[in-house]
Design a protein around this motif. Structure first.
Motif, PDB file in Angstrom:
ATOM      1  N   LYS A  59      17.529   0.872  -3.947  1.00 46.12           N
ATOM      2  CA  LYS A  59      18.468   0.040  -3.191  1.00 46.12           C
ATOM      3  C   LYS A  59      19.771   0.790  -2.881  1.00 46.12           C
ATOM      4  O   LYS A  59      20.372   0.603  -1.819  1.00 46.12           O
ATOM      5  CB  LYS A  59      18.754  -1.256  -3.945  1.00 46.12           C
ATOM      6  CG  LYS A  59      17.622  -2.264  -3.851  1.00 46.12           C
ATOM      7  CD  LYS A  59      18.063  -3.626  -4.345  1.00 46.12           C
ATOM      8  CE  LYS A  59      17.008  -4.687  -4.077  1.00 46.12           C
ATOM      9  NZ  LYS A  59      17.450  -6.036  -4.486  1.00 46.12           N
ATOM     10  N   ARG A  60      20.214   1.623  -3.812  1.00 40.83           N
ATOM     11  CA  ARG A  60      21.458   2.382  -3.585  1.00 40.83           C
ATOM     12  C   ARG A  60      21.305   3.327  -2.401  1.00 40.83           C
ATOM     13  O   ARG A  60      22.174   3.379  -1.519  1.00 40.83           O
ATOM     14  CB  ARG A  60      21.832   3.164  -4.845  1.00 40.83           C
ATOM     15  CG  ARG A  60      23.044   4.082  -4.662  1.00 40.83           C
ATOM     16  CD  ARG A  60      23.384   4.802  -5.964  1.00 40.83           C
ATOM     17  NE  ARG A  60      24.505   5.726  -5.802  1.00 40.83           N
ATOM     18  CZ  ARG A  60      24.375   7.010  -5.462  1.00 40.83           C
ATOM     19  NH1 ARG A  60      23.152   7.525  -5.277  1.00 40.83           N
ATOM     20  NH2 ARG A  60      25.441   7.776  -5.341  1.00 40.83           N
ATOM     21  N   CYS A  61      20.214   4.078  -2.379  1.00 39.21           N
ATOM     22  CA  CYS A  61      20.003   5.027  -1.290  1.00 39.21           C
ATOM     23  C   CYS A  61      19.820   4.315   0.051  1.00 39.21           C
ATOM     24  O   CYS A  61      20.278   4.798   1.085  1.00 39.21           O
ATOM     25  CB  CYS A  61      18.801   5.925  -1.589  1.00 39.21           C
ATOM     26  SG  CYS A  61      19.131   7.204  -2.840  1.00 39.21           S
ATOM     27  N   ALA A  62      19.156   3.168   0.015  1.00 39.25           N
ATOM     28  CA  ALA A  62      18.967   2.388   1.243  1.00 39.25           C
ATOM     29  C   ALA A  62      20.308   1.888   1.772  1.00 39.25           C
ATOM     30  O   ALA A  62      20.571   1.925   2.973  1.00 39.25           O
ATOM     31  CB  ALA A  62      18.026   1.220   0.985  1.00 39.25           C
ATOM     32  N   THR A 117      13.957   5.766 -10.701  1.00 44.49           N
ATOM     33  CA  THR A 117      12.824   4.870 -10.936  1.00 44.49           C
ATOM     34  C   THR A 117      13.297   3.442 -11.239  1.00 44.49           C
ATOM     35  O   THR A 117      12.504   2.591 -11.622  1.00 44.49           O
ATOM     36  CB  THR A 117      11.980   5.387 -12.122  1.00 44.49           C
ATOM     37  OG1 THR A 117      12.819   5.518 -13.286  1.00 44.49           O
ATOM     38  CG2 THR A 117      11.350   6.730 -11.800  1.00 44.49           C
ATOM     39  N   LYS A 118      14.610   3.218 -11.063  1.00 40.03           N
ATOM     40  CA  LYS A 118      15.164   1.898 -11.335  1.00 40.03           C
ATOM     41  C   LYS A 118      14.714   0.915 -10.261  1.00 40.03           C
ATOM     42  O   LYS A 118      14.940   1.139  -9.080  1.00 40.03           O
ATOM     43  CB  LYS A 118      16.699   1.983 -11.367  1.00 40.03           C
ATOM     44  CG  LYS A 118      17.371   0.660 -11.679  1.00 40.03           C
ATOM     45  CD  LYS A 118      18.889   0.814 -11.689  1.00 40.03           C
ATOM     46  CE  LYS A 118      19.569  -0.529 -11.955  1.00 40.03           C
ATOM     47  NZ  LYS A 118      21.053  -0.387 -11.954  1.00 40.03           N
ATOM     48  N   PRO A 119      14.040  -0.166 -10.659  1.00 41.87           N
ATOM     49  CA  PRO A 119      13.605  -1.136  -9.653  1.00 41.87           C
ATOM     50  C   PRO A 119      14.819  -1.875  -9.072  1.00 41.87           C
ATOM     51  O   PRO A 119      15.896  -1.909  -9.698  1.00 41.87           O
ATOM     52  CB  PRO A 119      12.695  -2.076 -10.449  1.00 41.87           C
ATOM     53  CG  PRO A 119      13.133  -1.927 -11.867  1.00 41.87           C
ATOM     54  CD  PRO A 119      13.675  -0.537 -12.024  1.00 41.87           C
ATOM     55  N   GLN A 120      14.718  -2.356  -7.890  1.00 45.27           N
ATOM     56  CA  GLN A 120      13.539  -2.563  -7.071  1.00 45.27           C
ATOM     57  C   GLN A 120      13.527  -1.568  -5.930  1.00 45.27           C
ATOM     58  O   GLN A 120      14.553  -1.284  -5.334  1.00 45.27           O
ATOM     59  CB  GLN A 120      13.547  -3.998  -6.528  1.00 45.27           C
ATOM     60  CG  GLN A 120      12.461  -4.348  -5.586  1.00 45.27           C
ATOM     61  CD  GLN A 120      12.631  -5.791  -5.083  1.00 45.27           C
ATOM     62  OE1 GLN A 120      13.630  -6.435  -5.275  1.00 45.27           O
ATOM     63  NE2 GLN A 120      11.616  -6.270  -4.418  1.00 45.27           N
ATOM     64  N   MET A 121      12.355  -1.007  -5.611  1.00 45.62           N
ATOM     65  CA  MET A 121      12.232  -0.061  -4.522  1.00 45.62           C
ATOM     66  C   MET A 121      12.043  -0.797  -3.197  1.00 45.62           C
ATOM     67  O   MET A 121      11.520  -1.902  -3.149  1.00 45.62           O
ATOM     68  CB  MET A 121      11.058   0.890  -4.766  1.00 45.62           C
ATOM     69  CG  MET A 121      11.202   1.742  -6.006  1.00 45.62           C
ATOM     70  SD  MET A 121      12.608   2.872  -5.871  1.00 45.62           S
ATOM     71  CE  MET A 121      13.000   3.120  -7.603  1.00 45.62           C
ATOM     72  N   VAL A 122      12.496  -0.148  -2.117  1.00 46.80           N
ATOM     73  CA  VAL A 122      12.339  -0.717  -0.780  1.00 46.80           C
ATOM     74  C   VAL A 122      11.734   0.337   0.133  1.00 46.80           C
ATOM     75  O   VAL A 122      11.825   1.547  -0.130  1.00 46.80           O
ATOM     76  CB  VAL A 122      13.692  -1.181  -0.199  1.00 46.80           C
ATOM     77  CG1 VAL A 122      14.314  -2.268  -1.062  1.00 46.80           C
ATOM     78  CG2 VAL A 122      14.652  -0.012  -0.046  1.00 46.80           C
ATOM     79  N   GLU A 175       0.819  -1.207   0.000  1.00 48.14           N
ATOM     80  CA  GLU A 175       0.000   0.000   0.000  1.00 48.14           C
ATOM     81  C   GLU A 175       0.861   1.268   0.000  1.00 48.14           C
ATOM     82  O   GLU A 175       0.467   2.295  -0.559  1.00 48.14           O
ATOM     83  CB  GLU A 175      -0.915   0.018   1.235  1.00 48.14           C
ATOM     84  CG  GLU A 175      -1.959  -1.090   1.245  1.00 48.14           C
ATOM     85  CD  GLU A 175      -2.739  -1.125   2.550  1.00 48.14           C
ATOM     86  OE1 GLU A 175      -2.397  -0.316   3.456  1.00 48.14           O
ATOM     87  OE2 GLU A 175      -3.653  -1.951   2.686  1.00 48.14           O
ATOM     88  N   LEU A 176       2.047   1.198   0.602  1.00 48.13           N
ATOM     89  CA  LEU A 176       2.858   2.391   0.802  1.00 48.13           C
ATOM     90  C   LEU A 176       3.963   2.586  -0.236  1.00 48.13           C
ATOM     91  O   LEU A 176       4.381   3.716  -0.496  1.00 48.13           O
ATOM     92  CB  LEU A 176       3.509   2.348   2.197  1.00 48.13           C
ATOM     93  CG  LEU A 176       2.561   2.393   3.391  1.00 48.13           C
ATOM     94  CD1 LEU A 176       3.336   2.183   4.693  1.00 48.13           C
ATOM     95  CD2 LEU A 176       1.807   3.717   3.447  1.00 48.13           C
ATOM     96  N   ILE A 177       4.471   1.507  -0.801  1.00 49.42           N
ATOM     97  CA  ILE A 177       5.628   1.596  -1.692  1.00 49.42           C
ATOM     98  C   ILE A 177       5.306   2.423  -2.934  1.00 49.42           C
ATOM     99  O   ILE A 177       4.214   2.315  -3.511  1.00 49.42           O
ATOM    100  CB  ILE A 177       6.119   0.184  -2.094  1.00 49.42           C
ATOM    101  CG1 ILE A 177       7.541   0.234  -2.623  1.00 49.42           C
ATOM    102  CG2 ILE A 177       5.178  -0.458  -3.088  1.00 49.42           C
ATOM    103  CD1 ILE A 177       8.579   0.375  -1.565  1.00 49.42           C
ATOM    104  N   LYS A 178       6.226   3.267  -3.331  1.00 51.97           N
ATOM    105  CA  LYS A 178       6.036   4.120  -4.506  1.00 51.97           C
ATOM    106  C   LYS A 178       6.903   3.628  -5.664  1.00 51.97           C
ATOM    107  O   LYS A 178       7.708   2.713  -5.514  1.00 51.97           O
ATOM    108  CB  LYS A 178       6.381   5.575  -4.154  1.00 51.97           C
ATOM    109  CG  LYS A 178       5.472   6.195  -3.087  1.00 51.97           C
ATOM    110  CD  LYS A 178       5.884   7.635  -2.821  1.00 51.97           C
ATOM    111  CE  LYS A 178       4.911   8.316  -1.870  1.00 51.97           C
ATOM    112  NZ  LYS A 178       4.883   7.700  -0.535  1.00 51.97           N
TER     113      LYS A 178
END
Length: 252
Positions: free
Chosen positions: A211-214, A58-63, A46-49
């Motif tokens: 993933k990089r920012c995380a 916008t490169k997947p995968q988002m966390v 519900e929350l993931i953008k």
């Protein structure tokens, strides 16, 4: 544990249907991680953008990146203990320590050692040619005659009478707090842990990161500049030095 299960444990603990030890085992002893539960997976979807809220990628995968984490049980215990300690200090005086008790302890220091006459430490060196003869390794004080202080091979240098008396009173008070309020302290710590765990699994303190920012946030404690979205900066900062120097409106 999901939110409903946490609330059941909390209610049982508050009503003394279970002990703090039983509640702690349910909260901290579970082998199921929060992100493995169906509640977590559903809330995440519900929350993931679709894009990173840090760098815009916008490169997947988002966390989902947690911007806040619960404190440890040890921290909750310390905070709860300090609250009971402060209340006790306000309502009562420190436990009485007789001068005779202090002197009995000090009587163990039968040896003497050389020390600095300025700061009292034993880290002094004797010089063969330079004057004054001695120099302190801590405060760098120079002197010809060291101060002789009471010493014990296992206990070290004797503390001052007043410092020792105050320390004995504080230790006696600590023992009293744990003997009197130990179970209440641990119960309060568990309840605070439950509150923070409920907040954590609610995912209210999350942002969508690539993933990089995380990785940079968790492992390097860095992030991209909030203004230029390019330069890496410590996570405590808002903007890089260049953006600050240029007076970018986003810095103000």
């Amino acid at each position: 544990m999901n939110l409903i299960e946490l609330e059941k444990v909390e209610e049982a603990l508050r009503s003394d249907k279970i002990t703090f030890a039983e509640a702690g085992e349910k909260i901290y002893g579970s082998t199921t991680k929060p992100w493995q539960t169906e509640h977590w997976k559903k809330k995440r979807n519900e929350l993931i953008k679709d894009s990173c809220e840090q760098c815009g990628s916008t490169k997947p995968q988002m966390v989902l990146q947690h911007m806040w984490h619960p404190s440890s049980y040890r921290t909750h215990v310390r905070i709860a203990y300090e609250s009971f300690l402060e209340d006790e200090k306000l309502n009562n005086s420190l436990p009485d320590v007789k001068d005779e008790e202090v002197q009995i302890y000090l009587d163990q220091f039968t040896d003497t050692k050389e020390s600095c006459p300025s700061c009292g430490v034993r880290s002094i060196s004797k010089r063969k040619t330079m004057k004054p003869t001695y120099r302190c390794a801590k405060c760098y004080h120079e002197f010809d005659e060291p101060k002789m202080v009471p010493y014990h091979p296992k206990l070290g240098v004797a503390p001052s009478f007043n410092d020792l008396k105050r320390g004995m009173a504080n230790r006696r008070l600590q023992d009293y707090i744990w003997d009197t309020y130990g179970d209440k302290i641990r119960k309060k710590a568990i309840l605070q842990g439950i509150e923070e765990h409920k907040r954590y699994i609610s995912l209210e303190d999350t942002k969508t990161f690539c993933k990089r920012c995380a990785f940079l946030w968790d492992r390097k404690r860095k992030k991209v500049c909030d203004v230029c979205k390019d330069t890496l900066i410590p996570i405590q900062m808002h903007a890089c030095y260049k953006c600050q120097k240029d007076g970018h409106p986003g810095v103000l």
